[in-house]
Design a protein around this motif. Structure first.
Motif, short mmCIF file in Angstrom:
data_model
loop_
_atom_site.label_atom_id
_atom_site.label_comp_id
_atom_site.label_asym_id
_atom_site.label_seq_id
_atom_site.Cartn_x
_atom_site.Cartn_y
_atom_site.Cartn_z
N GLU A 81 0.83 -1.21 0.00
CA GLU A 81 0.00 0.00 0.00
C GLU A 81 0.88 1.27 0.00
OE1 GLU A 81 -3.21 -0.72 -0.35
OE2 GLU A 81 -4.06 -1.60 1.47
N LEU A 109 -6.29 6.35 1.07
CA LEU A 109 -5.42 6.01 -0.05
C LEU A 109 -5.31 7.17 -1.03
CD1 LEU A 109 -6.71 2.38 -0.74
CD2 LEU A 109 -4.63 3.04 0.48
N TYR A 115 -10.20 9.86 -1.94
CA TYR A 115 -11.65 9.79 -2.15
C TYR A 115 -12.34 9.30 -0.89
CZ TYR A 115 -10.93 11.03 -6.93
OH TYR A 115 -10.59 11.74 -8.05
N SER A 153 -18.73 12.13 5.95
CA SER A 153 -18.01 11.43 7.02
C SER A 153 -17.46 12.45 8.01
CB SER A 153 -16.85 10.63 6.40
OG SER A 153 -15.89 11.53 5.86
N ALA A 154 -16.88 11.94 9.08
CA ALA A 154 -16.27 12.85 10.07
C ALA A 154 -15.21 13.72 9.39
CB ALA A 154 -15.66 12.03 11.21
N SER A 210 -18.85 6.89 9.01
CA SER A 210 -18.61 7.51 10.33
C SER A 210 -19.85 7.55 11.22
CB SER A 210 -18.02 8.93 10.23
OG SER A 210 -16.97 8.99 9.30
C1 LIG Z 1 -5.17 1.01 4.41
C2 LIG Z 1 -6.44 1.82 4.58
C3 LIG Z 1 -6.94 2.52 3.49
C4 LIG Z 1 -8.10 3.28 3.62
N1 LIG Z 1 -8.52 4.02 2.55
C5 LIG Z 1 -9.60 4.83 2.68
C6 LIG Z 1 -9.98 5.70 1.61
O1 LIG Z 1 -9.33 5.78 0.56
N2 LIG Z 1 -11.08 6.48 1.81
C7 LIG Z 1 -11.80 6.46 2.97
O2 LIG Z 1 -12.78 7.19 3.07
N3 LIG Z 1 -11.45 5.66 4.00
C8 LIG Z 1 -10.36 4.85 3.89
N4 LIG Z 1 -9.98 4.05 4.94
C9 LIG Z 1 -10.78 4.08 6.18
C10 LIG Z 1 -10.39 5.29 7.02
O3 LIG Z 1 -9.18 5.04 7.73
C11 LIG Z 1 -11.48 5.68 8.03
O4 LIG Z 1 -11.83 4.56 8.83
C12 LIG Z 1 -12.74 6.21 7.35
O5 LIG Z 1 -12.45 7.02 6.22
C13 LIG Z 1 -13.60 6.99 8.31
O6 LIG Z 1 -12.84 8.08 8.82
P1 LIG Z 1 -13.53 9.35 9.48
O7 LIG Z 1 -14.62 8.79 10.41
O8 LIG Z 1 -12.45 10.04 10.25
O9 LIG Z 1 -14.11 10.20 8.39
C14 LIG Z 1 -8.81 3.29 4.85
C15 LIG Z 1 -8.30 2.58 5.94
C16 LIG Z 1 -7.13 1.87 5.81
C17 LIG Z 1 -6.58 1.14 7.02
#
Ligand SMILES: Cc1cc2nc3c(=O)[nH]c(=O)nc-3n(C[C@H](O)[C@H](O)[C@H](O)COP(=O)(O)O)c2cc1C
Length: 213
Positions: A44, A65, A77, A82-83, A142
């Motif tokens: 990654e 990502l 993206y 979301s939060a 979230s």
């Molecule tokens: C390796 C990895 C890649 C992730 N990629 C994304 C992503 O591209 N977009 C996304 O919205 N959340 C992604 N997540 C999840 C976020 O870490 C997070 O849980 C989610 O976006 C909610 O965050 P928030 O509540 O702070 O908005 C990823 C998590 C991991 C561990």
């Protein structure tokens, strides 16, 4: 039980010489990013820790990502509701860290956040696997959900709604671009005397400087 105080690694894989650094942050990031992608030990390579400021002024960080990288900045993206989406609506700033431990490298970016254009979002959304497209529609990111079962039921609902037809990008989902005003490249060195080179926007001009480790 492992004592974290005893975990120690000597960084000696590379160095960041002043005359070898690119003239601006983008080609330097591009070349480090490409090297990370090419390294089979880096999983990654585009994972980034993305920090925002909550509406009440606290820091919040999560991994996302990187899906866009050019002279304008880095694009990720997500769900705008979301939060993190709410954070950037209240405070349009972010700080981000790309960490490539096997390369003994870190890149830090900070700057303002803007939404990607709808055309960019639609083009990227169209490139996603269908199950990820459905997931974007199904997940009220979230928010508290009652159970895994309730979440799976939402996926089933959107699957039924779209059938075999095309799935458009949800209006509440899209790209966020971090437009940096500072980018720092860190290369681990022996004795913790690491290399740190920072590009910083000073008015209209980018300044390059070396920082103490
Ligand atoms: C390796 C990895 C890649 C992730 N990629 C994304 C992503 O591209 N977009 C996304 O919205 N959340 C992604 N997540 C999840 C976020 O870490 C997070 O849980 C989610 O976006 C909610 O965050 P928030 O509540 O702070 O908005 C990823 C998590 C991991 C561990």
């Amino acid at each position: 039980m492992t004592d974290p105080a005893g975990l120690r690694r000597r960084y000696a894989r590379g160095h960041l010489d002043d005359d070898a650094v690119a003239d601006s942050w983008f080609p330097q990031l591009r070349s480090w990013f490409d090297e990370a992608v090419a390294d089979p030990d880096v999983l990654e390579a585009n994972a980034v820790q993305w920090a925002t400021v909550t509406p009440d002024g606290r820091p919040a960080v999560r991994t996302v990502l990187v899906k866009g990288l050019d002279e304008r900045g880095i694009v990720v993206y997500t769900n705008y509701e979301s939060a993190k989406g709410r954070d950037v609506a209240a405070h349009p700033y972010a700080a981000a860290v790309l960490l490539w431990p096997t390369q003994e490298r870190q890149v830090r970016l900070s700057g303002t956040v803007e939404r990607a254009t709808r055309a960019e979002t639609e083009a990227y959304f169209a490139s996603r696997p269908r199950e990820s497209q459905l997931g974007a529609w199904a997940s009220p990111q979230s928010q508290v959900v009652e159970s895994r079962h309730a979440l799976d039921a939402r996926v089933a609902q959107v699957e039924q709604r779209f059938g075999d037809g095309p799935i458009p990008a949800p209006p509440f989902w899209g790209g966020l671009r971090l437009v940096p005003d500072a980018v720092e490249f860190w290369q681990g060195r022996p004795g913790r005397v690491h290399d740190r080179i920072r590009f910083r926007l000073d008015g209209d001009a980018w300044v390059r400087e070396r920082l103490a480790p």
